[in-house]
Scaffold this active site. Structure first.
Site, PDB file in Angstrom:
ATOM      1  N   ARG A   1       4.002   1.445  -9.598  1.00 32.80           N
ATOM      2  CA  ARG A   1       3.105   2.032  -8.614  1.00 32.80           C
ATOM      3  C   ARG A   1       2.171   3.109  -9.188  1.00 32.80           C
ATOM      4  O   ARG A   1       0.994   3.163  -8.824  1.00 32.80           O
ATOM      5  CB  ARG A   1       3.908   2.600  -7.438  1.00 32.80           C
ATOM      6  CG  ARG A   1       4.653   1.538  -6.635  1.00 32.80           C
ATOM      7  CD  ARG A   1       3.722   0.421  -6.187  1.00 32.80           C
ATOM      8  NE  ARG A   1       4.382  -0.517  -5.305  1.00 32.80           N
ATOM      9  CZ  ARG A   1       4.512  -1.818  -5.546  1.00 32.80           C
ATOM     10  NH1 ARG A   1       4.031  -2.324  -6.674  1.00 32.80           N
ATOM     11  NH2 ARG A   1       5.097  -2.616  -4.672  1.00 32.80           N
TER      12      ARG A   1
ATOM     13  N   ASP B   1      -1.008  -9.150   4.709  1.00 36.25           N
ATOM     14  CA  ASP B   1      -1.031  -7.745   5.118  1.00 36.25           C
ATOM     15  C   ASP B   1      -2.244  -7.006   4.581  1.00 36.25           C
ATOM     16  O   ASP B   1      -2.947  -6.298   5.320  1.00 36.25           O
ATOM     17  CB  ASP B   1       0.251  -7.041   4.674  1.00 36.25           C
ATOM     18  CG  ASP B   1       1.460  -7.483   5.486  1.00 36.25           C
ATOM     19  OD1 ASP B   1       1.291  -8.324   6.385  1.00 36.25           O
ATOM     20  OD2 ASP B   1       2.571  -6.983   5.219  1.00 36.25           O
TER      21      ASP B   1
ATOM     22  N   ASP C   1       7.177   3.491  -1.582  1.00 37.04           N
ATOM     23  CA  ASP C   1       5.890   3.237  -2.234  1.00 37.04           C
ATOM     24  C   ASP C   1       4.773   4.129  -1.717  1.00 37.04           C
ATOM     25  O   ASP C   1       3.884   4.524  -2.469  1.00 37.04           O
ATOM     26  CB  ASP C   1       5.498   1.767  -2.085  1.00 37.04           C
ATOM     27  CG  ASP C   1       6.208   0.877  -3.092  1.00 37.04           C
ATOM     28  OD1 ASP C   1       6.737   1.419  -4.080  1.00 37.04           O
ATOM     29  OD2 ASP C   1       6.237  -0.347  -2.891  1.00 37.04           O
TER      30      ASP C   1
ATOM     31  N   SER D   1      11.511  -9.587   1.844  1.00 29.67           N
ATOM     32  CA  SER D   1      10.269  -9.270   1.150  1.00 29.67           C
ATOM     33  C   SER D   1      10.551  -9.194  -0.345  1.00 29.67           C
ATOM     34  O   SER D   1      11.666  -8.873  -0.765  1.00 29.67           O
ATOM     35  CB  SER D   1       9.700  -7.936   1.639  1.00 29.67           C
ATOM     36  OG  SER D   1      10.583  -6.867   1.326  1.00 29.67           O
TER      37      SER D   1
END
Length: 403
Positions: free
Chosen positions: A95, A15, A124, A176
């Protein structure tokens, strides 16, 4: 939007490799690829070469494990942070650090934009972008998943093949996952049915509790002002200590959680998590507080845990209210020093002892045997005063009924 140079949060996966090439094509700009090593356990040795081959003008791989645990995980765990009673915020805490370093690199590299690979449905994107805005409100933000027309997995694969981006030949996982030194998360795919039990083979950090050793293991964790500093008497750096607890807890199946949580964007989602070291730390830390923290301070701090956790989950790590809460929390931790003993057995972490030179626990006061330290007759007046408002309410109600 006119963009000259972008710093991309880059993992080296399909990605973000596609995003790298898409940024170059769409904005006719230079891209600096930035990969953060947060202890995700992946081999990052070839990531720089891969980014450069895909078109990046520069690639930076940085080891942020110590900063991650010292400046993000430990402050949150001083607050006994937990979201909706189950989630220890492994992804949420990571993050802000990645985004912070992105902004710093943008300044170092003369970039005028940053970009991430978060989708338009998840949390996110908010965590990244709120951090960008807080640390540099003038920086441009590019969120490809909200902009491009690559709406299917097949479209992504076709784009990759067209641009010579290697497409993995391994079978795609039916979910995922995201990992760092604090945890690993599994979401989406087969896990979207909240009734479906996770496949036992999915887990990587913890053994199946049913297959864990038949003999329990006891360990001791030393704390100083709310932070763990040693395991079994061995002083360790923050990252090394968390890694050690991950290994110990993992072999006993500690730290699995199957959660349906409330996303900030408004939907429910299911996540399955493994947080062995973090689970041990939270249990041990609460035990340390139990003998070293004043009752009213603890009640006040505990009342703030849901708000503190929500701020982190929703991406407000650098917001002034989170910083203010942290100041109060850190003040409460000044006496949280000593040692906790825990026993690990088949998925469970049980406290079996705690000691501290700053302990508020006094055996002479706690005993039921002695009468010269605590006069039991004093409780009569105490109880009558505590119950005064209850008696008044009852008398008023009775008077109304009789009237």
């Amino acid at each position: 939007m006119d963009v000259k140079k972008v710093v991309l949060a880059y993992s080296g996966g399909l990605d973000t490799s596609i995003i790298l090439k898409w940024l170059i094509e769409t904005y006719q700009c230079q891209v600096v690829a930035f990969a953060a090593d947060l202890g995700q356990g992946e081999d990052l040795s070839g990531i720089e070469e891969k980014a450069l081959k895909t078109g990046a003008v520069k690639a930076r791989v940085e080891d942020l494990k110590e900063e991650f645990v010292r400046d993000f995980v430990f402050p949150a765990f001083r607050a006994n942070v937990i979201y909706e009673g189950q989630y220890l915020l492994g992804t949420s805490i990571a993050r802000p650090l990645i985004a912070k370093r992105q902004v710093e690199i943008a300044h170092e590299e003369g970039a005028d934009a940053v970009s991430h690979g978060a989708t338009g449905k998840g949390n996110d994107q908010v965590r990244f972008e709120l951090t960008y805005m807080t640390l540099d409100p003038s920086i441009k933000v590019i969120a490809p998943w909200r902009e491009w027309d690559l709406k299917s997995r097949q479209a992504l694969m076709d784009f990759a093949r067209h641009h010579g981006i290697p497409v993995p030949v391994t079978k795609e996982k039916p979910y995922s996952c995201d990992a760092n030194l604090l945890h690993i998360s599994y979401e989406g795919g087969i896990l979207e049915d909240p009734w479906k039990e996770p496949d036992p083979s999915m887990f990587t950090l913890t053994v199946d509790p049913e297959k864990a050793p038949d003999k329990p293991e006891t360990i001791e964790i030393e704390f100083q002002k709310g932070d763990p500093v040693a395991v079994n008497g061995e002083k360790l750096s923050p990252a090394a200590l968390l890694a050690r607890l991950n290994e110990i807890g993992g072999r006993h199946g500690v730290g699995r959680a199957d959660v349906v949580e409330s996303r900030f964007v408004g939907m429910k989602s299911r996540g399955v998590y493994e947080t062995p070291g973090g689970t041990i730390l939270r249990i041990a830390h609460r035990a340390m507080e139990s003998i070293t923290m004043d009752r009213e301070v603890m009640f006040l701090r505990d009342s703030l845990i849901p708000q503190y956790a929500k701020l982190i989950y929703n991406g407000f790590w650098f917001a002034p209210e989170r910083v203010a809460l942290q100041s109060l929390i850190d003040t409460s931790q000044q006496t949280v020093t000593g040692t906790v003993r825990v026993k690990l057995f088949k998925g469970h972490c049980m406290v079996t002892g705690r000691k501290s030179d700053l302990s508020l626990y006094d055996p002479e006061l706690a005993t039921f045997e002695e009468e010269d330290v605590y006069q039991q007759s004093d409780a009569t007046g105490f109880i009558r005063l505590q119950g005064l408002r209850l008696r008044i309410q009852s008398l008023v109600r009775k008077g109304r009924k009789q009237g």
